[in-house]
Scaffold this motif. Structure first.
Motif, PDB file in Angstrom:
ATOM      1  N   MET A  61      -2.215   0.818   3.558  1.00 13.65           N
ATOM      2  CA  MET A  61      -0.949   2.581   3.698  1.00 13.65           C
ATOM      3  C   MET A  61      -1.940   3.616   3.663  1.00 13.65           C
ATOM      4  O   MET A  61      -3.198   3.445   2.832  1.00 13.65           O
ATOM      5  N   ASN A  62      -1.656   4.810   4.293  1.00 13.36           N
ATOM      6  CA  ASN A  62      -2.555   6.338   4.565  1.00 13.36           C
ATOM      7  C   ASN A  62      -1.814   6.947   3.153  1.00 13.36           C
ATOM      8  O   ASN A  62      -1.279   6.506   3.340  1.00 13.36           O
ATOM      9  N   GLU A  63      -3.012   7.226   2.560  1.00 13.50           N
ATOM     10  CA  GLU A  63      -2.641   8.673   1.673  1.00 13.50           C
ATOM     11  C   GLU A  63      -3.243   9.448   1.862  1.00 13.50           C
ATOM     12  O   GLU A  63      -4.137   9.722   2.328  1.00 13.50           O
ATOM     13  N   ARG A  64      -2.508  11.123   1.524  1.00 10.21           N
ATOM     14  CA  ARG A  64      -2.791  12.408   1.807  1.00 10.21           C
ATOM     15  C   ARG A  64      -4.768  12.250   1.070  1.00 10.21           C
ATOM     16  O   ARG A  64      -5.884  12.945   1.992  1.00 10.21           O
ATOM     17  N   LEU A  90      -7.977  12.134 -15.072  1.00 14.07           N
ATOM     18  CA  LEU A  90      -7.301  10.747 -15.462  1.00 14.07           C
ATOM     19  C   LEU A  90      -7.152   9.876 -13.744  1.00 14.07           C
ATOM     20  O   LEU A  90      -5.730  10.634 -13.234  1.00 14.07           O
ATOM     21  N   ASP A  91      -7.337   9.133 -13.638  1.00 12.90           N
ATOM     22  CA  ASP A  91      -6.554   8.399 -12.458  1.00 12.90           C
ATOM     23  C   ASP A  91      -5.441   8.009 -12.713  1.00 12.90           C
ATOM     24  O   ASP A  91      -4.893   7.655 -13.701  1.00 12.90           O
ATOM     25  N   ILE A  92      -4.216   8.618 -11.420  1.00 11.70           N
ATOM     26  CA  ILE A  92      -2.959   8.038 -11.191  1.00 11.70           C
ATOM     27  C   ILE A  92      -2.779   7.237 -10.301  1.00 11.70           C
ATOM     28  O   ILE A  92      -3.291   7.307  -8.845  1.00 11.70           O
ATOM     29  N   GLU A  93      -2.423   5.622 -10.395  1.00 15.37           N
ATOM     30  CA  GLU A  93      -2.012   4.882  -9.583  1.00 15.37           C
ATOM     31  C   GLU A  93      -0.755   5.092  -8.718  1.00 15.37           C
ATOM     32  O   GLU A  93       0.153   6.343  -9.520  1.00 15.37           O
ATOM     33  N   ARG A  94       0.002   4.295  -8.034  1.00 15.79           N
ATOM     34  CA  ARG A  94       0.811   4.380  -6.721  1.00 15.79           C
ATOM     35  C   ARG A  94       2.460   3.882  -7.760  1.00 15.79           C
ATOM     36  O   ARG A  94       3.318   5.422  -7.594  1.00 15.79           O
ATOM     37  N   VAL A  95       2.049   3.369  -8.222  1.00 13.48           N
ATOM     38  CA  VAL A  95       3.457   3.204  -9.151  1.00 13.48           C
ATOM     39  C   VAL A  95       3.292   2.256 -10.229  1.00 13.48           C
ATOM     40  O   VAL A  95       1.593   1.715 -10.132  1.00 13.48           O
ATOM     41  N   TYR A  96       4.182   2.347 -11.032  1.00 15.13           N
ATOM     42  CA  TYR A  96       3.712   1.796 -12.648  1.00 15.13           C
ATOM     43  C   TYR A  96       4.814   1.086 -12.823  1.00 15.13           C
ATOM     44  O   TYR A  96       5.667   0.925 -12.436  1.00 15.13           O
TER      45      TYR A  96
END
Length: 531
Positions: free
Chosen positions: A1-4, A14-20
């Motif tokens: 999956m391509n991300e910016r 803090l690392d932020i994940e795609r979904v929680y």
């Protein structure tokens, strides 16, 4: 999956994940970690109904020029619907200097109001009902002196102290850490703060004798985690000092208050307020075992982030301030100041400060975000962030405990170095365009328009110096000198300073004279080199 980007992170790193999902809340308990509003651990707010019962106090930081100039601004803001006063003092006042001190030259009235005597304080609050309006005073080193002036004004008007409501910032630890406006070494400074805490507990029960401030720690470049950790640990340091002085924790803890910054990371800031309440309640319960539930409740004022405002495209600051103010409201603040769009350029004009106040009023009256208590409670993302902020703060608590407490850590330069490192990381992220700033690094425009600027003329200093000269000629010199001698004896004997300070200001001793007299007893402080 391509991300910016290869990595998404909060402003604290803090690392932020795609979904929680529930997987991010393993070990988390609705009963123990979330609870109900108004109940331990107060994650969701310190009152059961929060803004459904009463909106936050709307304050606009105000102070410039002379006491008369600021008095007019106070009355203007109250007429516009502001519900509490917040006083900004100029740099000489913050440093305990009179306006005619050579060190004050060129600074009088420029970034706050000039207050050198009780007469100035009387003019500052002329025509303002002190028993009907709460007043916050942002001052630290000489806070007890300014508080004594305020009490003397109330006494002169016949207003009982138990009817006064408000706050003095009075937080010296964050001065050593971040803002650098101190008068004495840490030990006597903390003792004076304990004196104000004890005096308010006995005589001014509606007053907050200290506002433990993370705002300036954040403005110095800290992360949200560092702001949370150092602020709450400072608070525990004051509690410990007060308890060791013989005060019962329940006699003063309900009067403590906090002051937080609200930066651009919308969800991290909301989580920070929630983590602060929970961490404070748990630490107070574990360390001091208070019997009064109010001793566990963290009450706070919030101010939008001055360091986030830009001189370029200043109208963008209205948008930044709006988002930050909304984060503070969703986080559950008890009081709020919204910065004006022109504050990177000068003190705010009436037009700019009115728009900043209207921002709060629109949120309160039109957004409908005040209808539900803690509307984001239970969000996998927000609860995960709340947990991680609390965990990060606890890690700092352990390190500070191992160092022997905050004073020892400050003397070794620990919090100063941590903030310095964080600010350098953030600056590099901006320069590398990893943290875009609209109008500065991205979407840059050729500036074609300028804002009207509030300017402070030289006559403000000249008139303030003349008033001081008249004061010194009109007072009883023997009575004034005697009050300073009594003050020094009180300080040397480690007795509560507040009664002697009140008598000194009533004898027309000036701010600079009082602070100079106390320096003869307490000495001064030189900070460690951290670079």
């Amino acid at each position: 999956m391509n991300e910016r980007k290869s990595r998404f992170s909060s402003l604290s790193g803090l690392d932020i994940e795609r979904v929680y999902s529930p997987d991010h809340l393993k070990g988390w308990s609705v009963e123990q970690d979330l609870g109900q509003p108004g109940s331990f651990p107060y994650t969701r707010g310190i009152y059961p109904n929060m803004y459904r019962s009463r909106l936050w106090t709307m304050r606009q930081f105000a102070g410039f020029g002379s006491a008369d100039d600021t008095n007019r601004r106070f009355k203007y803001l109250l007429a516009q619907g502001q519900t509490g006063l917040s006083v900004a003092f100029d740099l000489p006042t913050l440093m305990g200097l009179d306006a005619d001190d050579p060190m004050a030259r060129g600074e009088v009235g420029h970034c706050g109001v000039a207050i050198s005597s009780l007469a100035d304080m009387e003019r500052l609050f002329d025509g303002i009902p002190l028993d009907q309006v709460t007043t916050s005073m942002t001052i630290n080193g000489p806070a007890a002196v300014l508080f004594a002036m305020y009490l003397a004004v109330a006494e002169k008007r016949g207003i009982p102290f138990d009817r006064l409501g408000g706050t003095i910032q009075n937080d010296i630890l964050k001065e050593y850490i971040a803002q650098k406006e101190w008068l004495f070494p840490p030990e006597p400074h903390i003792a004076i703060i304990v004196d104000t805490i004890a005096y308010c507990a006995a005589h001014v029960p509606k007053w907050h004798p200290i506002s433990i401030s993370g705002y300036h720690i954040r403005e110095a470049g800290s992360t949200a985690v560092q702001e949370l950790a150092f602020t709450l640990y400072d608070g525990l340091t004051y509690v410990d000092a007060a308890v060791k002085s013989g005060l019962d924790v329940d006699a003063f803890a309900p009067q403590l208050s906090f002051f937080f910054n609200v930066h651009n990371d919308f969800f991290e800031e909301i989580a920070k307020f929630r983590a602060a309440r929970r961490l404070w309640a748990r630490e107070m319960e574990q360390r001091y075992h208070p019997k009064n539930p109010r001793s566990l409740q963290l009450r706070c004022h919030a101010q939008t982030a001055g360091c986030s405002l830009t001189a370029q495209q200043p109208m963008n600051n209205v948008v930044r301030t709006t988002l930050q103010a909304l984060a503070a409201v969703l986080g559950g603040t008890q009081s709020l100041h919204t910065n004006s769009m022109d504050e990177t350029l000068a003190l705010p004009t009436e037009e700019a400060v009115t728009l900043a106040l209207r921002t709060q009023q629109v949120i309160a009256s039109e957004s409908e975000t005040v209808n539900c208590v803690d509307p984001l409670g239970g969000s996998y993302f927000v609860e995960s962030l709340t947990n991680r902020l609390e965990e990060g703060a606890r890690d700092y608590f352990k390190r500070l405990d191992q160092m022997g407490g905050m004073v020892a850590a400050i003397e070794h330069g620990f919090p100063q170095r941590e903030i310095l490192d964080a600010s350098q990381r953030y600056q590099k992220e901006i320069e590398h365009k990893e943290r875009p700033i609209v109008g500065v690094t991205d979407y840059v425009e050729q500036e074609t328009r300028s804002l009207p600027i509030l300017k402070i003329g030289p006559e403000v200093e000249q008139e303030q110096v003349a008033r001081l000269s008249d004061l010194r000629k009109s007072r009883d010199p023997f009575k004034m000198a005697g009050s300073l001698e009594e003050l020094q004896e009180t300080a040397a004997c480690h007795q509560n300073l507040m009664p002697a300070l009140i008598e000194a200001v009533k004898a027309k001793a000036t701010l600079g004279e009082i602070c100079a007299a106390l320096k003869e007893v307490y000495g001064t402080y030189r900070e460690p080199v951290v670079l």
